[in-house]
Design an enzyme around this catalytic site. Sequence first.
Site, PDB file in Angstrom:
ATOM      1  N   SER A 213       3.877  -2.220  10.393  1.00  0.00           N
ATOM      2  CA  SER A 213       5.445  -2.257  10.565  1.00  0.00           C
ATOM      3  C   SER A 213       6.030  -3.721  10.083  1.00  0.00           C
ATOM      4  O   SER A 213       7.000  -4.196  10.824  1.00  0.00           O
ATOM      5  CB  SER A 213       5.935  -1.939  12.038  1.00  0.00           C
ATOM      6  OG  SER A 213       5.719  -0.854  12.370  1.00  0.00           O
TER       7      SER A 213
ATOM      8  N   GLY B 195       3.274   2.194  10.904  1.00  0.00           N
ATOM      9  CA  GLY B 195       4.491   2.982  10.574  1.00  0.00           C
ATOM     10  C   GLY B 195       4.924   3.528  11.850  1.00  0.00           C
ATOM     11  O   GLY B 195       6.032   4.605  11.902  1.00  0.00           O
TER      12      GLY B 195
ATOM     13  N   HIS C  29      -9.278   1.254   5.433  1.00  0.00           N
ATOM     14  CA  HIS C  29      -8.051   1.467   6.159  1.00  0.00           C
ATOM     15  C   HIS C  29      -8.180   2.247   7.122  1.00  0.00           C
ATOM     16  O   HIS C  29      -8.948   3.263   7.402  1.00  0.00           O
ATOM     17  CB  HIS C  29      -6.964   1.886   5.130  1.00  0.00           C
ATOM     18  CG  HIS C  29      -5.659   1.932   5.436  1.00  0.00           C
ATOM     19  ND1 HIS C  29      -5.028   2.771   6.673  1.00  0.00           N
ATOM     20  CD2 HIS C  29      -4.696   0.962   5.299  1.00  0.00           C
ATOM     21  CE1 HIS C  29      -3.896   2.426   6.674  1.00  0.00           C
ATOM     22  NE2 HIS C  29      -3.427   1.289   6.157  1.00  0.00           N
TER      23      HIS C  29
ATOM     24  N   GLU D 232      -6.555   4.818   8.293  1.00  0.00           N
ATOM     25  CA  GLU D 232      -6.202   5.968   8.015  1.00  0.00           C
ATOM     26  C   GLU D 232      -7.389   6.683   7.411  1.00  0.00           C
ATOM     27  O   GLU D 232      -7.873   7.911   7.531  1.00  0.00           O
ATOM     28  CB  GLU D 232      -5.386   6.191   7.257  1.00  0.00           C
ATOM     29  CG  GLU D 232      -3.806   5.976   7.861  1.00  0.00           C
ATOM     30  CD  GLU D 232      -2.453   5.567   7.096  1.00  0.00           C
ATOM     31  OE1 GLU D 232      -1.570   4.912   7.550  1.00  0.00           O
ATOM     32  OE2 GLU D 232      -2.585   5.518   5.746  1.00  0.00           O
TER      33      GLU D 232
ATOM     34  N   ASN E  50       0.950  -1.125  -0.054  1.00  0.00           N
ATOM     35  CA  ASN E  50       0.043   0.056   0.003  1.00  0.00           C
ATOM     36  C   ASN E  50       0.896   1.329  -0.194  1.00  0.00           C
ATOM     37  O   ASN E  50       1.583   1.590   1.046  1.00  0.00           O
ATOM     38  CB  ASN E  50      -0.815  -0.102   1.106  1.00  0.00           C
ATOM     39  CG  ASN E  50      -1.649   1.205   1.240  1.00  0.00           C
ATOM     40  OD1 ASN E  50      -1.725   2.066   0.288  1.00  0.00           O
ATOM     41  ND2 ASN E  50      -2.214   1.453   2.582  1.00  0.00           N
ATOM     42  N   TRP E  51       0.886   2.008  -1.087  1.00  0.00           N
ATOM     43  CA  TRP E  51       1.901   3.025  -1.114  1.00  0.00           C
ATOM     44  C   TRP E  51       1.168   4.510  -0.583  1.00  0.00           C
ATOM     45  O   TRP E  51       1.926   5.126  -0.313  1.00  0.00           O
ATOM     46  CB  TRP E  51       2.206   3.500  -2.710  1.00  0.00           C
ATOM     47  CG  TRP E  51       3.104   2.379  -3.275  1.00  0.00           C
ATOM     48  CD1 TRP E  51       3.524   1.368  -2.947  1.00  0.00           C
ATOM     49  CD2 TRP E  51       3.429   2.514  -4.725  1.00  0.00           C
ATOM     50  NE1 TRP E  51       4.471   0.484  -3.894  1.00  0.00           N
ATOM     51  CE2 TRP E  51       4.331   1.302  -4.728  1.00  0.00           C
ATOM     52  CE3 TRP E  51       3.514   3.420  -5.711  1.00  0.00           C
ATOM     53  CZ2 TRP E  51       4.914   1.144  -6.222  1.00  0.00           C
ATOM     54  CZ3 TRP E  51       3.953   3.241  -6.977  1.00  0.00           C
ATOM     55  CH2 TRP E  51       4.813   1.905  -7.168  1.00  0.00           C
ATOM     56  N   LYS E  52       0.152   4.252  -0.241  1.00  0.00           N
ATOM     57  CA  LYS E  52      -0.733   5.497   0.443  1.00  0.00           C
ATOM     58  C   LYS E  52      -0.339   6.830  -0.505  1.00  0.00           C
ATOM     59  O   LYS E  52      -0.359   6.583  -1.669  1.00  0.00           O
ATOM     60  CB  LYS E  52      -0.199   5.747   1.876  1.00  0.00           C
ATOM     61  CG  LYS E  52      -0.132   4.396   2.718  1.00  0.00           C
ATOM     62  CD  LYS E  52       0.190   4.457   4.100  1.00  0.00           C
ATOM     63  CE  LYS E  52      -0.036   3.356   4.976  1.00  0.00           C
ATOM     64  NZ  LYS E  52       0.442   3.486   6.388  1.00  0.00           N
TER      65      LYS E  52
ATOM     66  N   GLU F  48      -4.739  -4.862  10.910  1.00  0.00           N
ATOM     67  CA  GLU F  48      -3.732  -3.719  11.194  1.00  0.00           C
ATOM     68  C   GLU F  48      -4.028  -3.122  12.344  1.00  0.00           C
ATOM     69  O   GLU F  48      -4.770  -1.908  12.474  1.00  0.00           O
ATOM     70  CB  GLU F  48      -3.695  -2.717   9.977  1.00  0.00           C
ATOM     71  CG  GLU F  48      -3.114  -3.287   8.547  1.00  0.00           C
ATOM     72  CD  GLU F  48      -2.694  -2.214   7.663  1.00  0.00           C
ATOM     73  OE1 GLU F  48      -1.607  -2.172   7.143  1.00  0.00           O
ATOM     74  OE2 GLU F  48      -3.687  -1.506   7.305  1.00  0.00           O
TER      75      GLU F  48
ATOM     76  N   GLY G 267       3.239  -1.604   4.242  1.00  0.00           N
ATOM     77  CA  GLY G 267       3.006   0.051   3.978  1.00  0.00           C
ATOM     78  C   GLY G 267       4.324   0.755   3.504  1.00  0.00           C
ATOM     79  O   GLY G 267       4.789   0.363   2.278  1.00  0.00           O
ATOM     80  N   GLY G 268       5.168   1.305   4.201  1.00  0.00           N
ATOM     81  CA  GLY G 268       6.347   2.076   3.884  1.00  0.00           C
ATOM     82  C   GLY G 268       7.351   1.241   3.203  1.00  0.00           C
ATOM     83  O   GLY G 268       7.869   1.487   2.305  1.00  0.00           O
TER      84      GLY G 268
END
Length: 254
Positions: free
Chosen positions: A215, A176, A100, A102, A13-15, A170, A236-237
């Site tokens: 993470s 993150g 999600h 967020e 997921n590049w967000k 999640e 994620g990241g």
Amino acid sequence: MTGHGRRPLVAGNWKMNGLRKSVSVVESVRARLTPDLTDRIDVLICPPSTLIASCVAAAYGSPIAIGGQNLHAKASGAFTGSISAEMLSDLGARYVIVGHSERRAYHHETDDGVHAKALAARRAGLCGIICVGETQEEREEGRTLDIVRAQLAIGVPKGATATDTVIAYEPVWAIGTGLTPTPADIAEVHASLREMLTSLIGPEAARVRILYGGSVKPGNARELMSVENVDGALVGGASLVAEDFLGIAQAYAR
């Protein structure tokens, strides 16, 4: 394969990250994926909507699927700035992330809204990745299982199948932050989600994949992916760097 023949899914997921040059990440992942690995797992990258078409082109003919990060429940209409499931499908997307944390936190998405979006994904032939997770406060209050089961109970549409539904656990406090639950904590939540799924959709629940996210890194992926009822990762990241994303996928290498 994970339990009951569930094929693991490693999803990125590049967000809200990535410009046109970021398509090179898809190209790098494609170039370095080995047949031995893609015979064992599914690989998905969810870039921002501005890059979906370019990423679909970059992944064309490869085992990499491309997905969206959000959608509107309606097929069309006066919803400025929104994107429908049909639009995602038309671009070549095959999956879409739904609910999600967020989106829930910053855009006030509700469980009922998640349910409507999951139905929209099914309507357009997409597989919806329904996200659930608790905050740090909810975990400290001992409410983790109550929270995620309630989110699942409302979010999952009637008649959901392994073809149109994936679940992603999640924990909000782990996204993150570099923090992760213990393998025992993850096993407890995933077992509870599997049980709840069974009560919602019956025997089909045994085929639905439940991912872990929060993470996930190359250094902890093998341990996390070996937990019972964990059928892959929502990353994620680390998915923004081809080497890191591939390092996580390598958790499933022979």
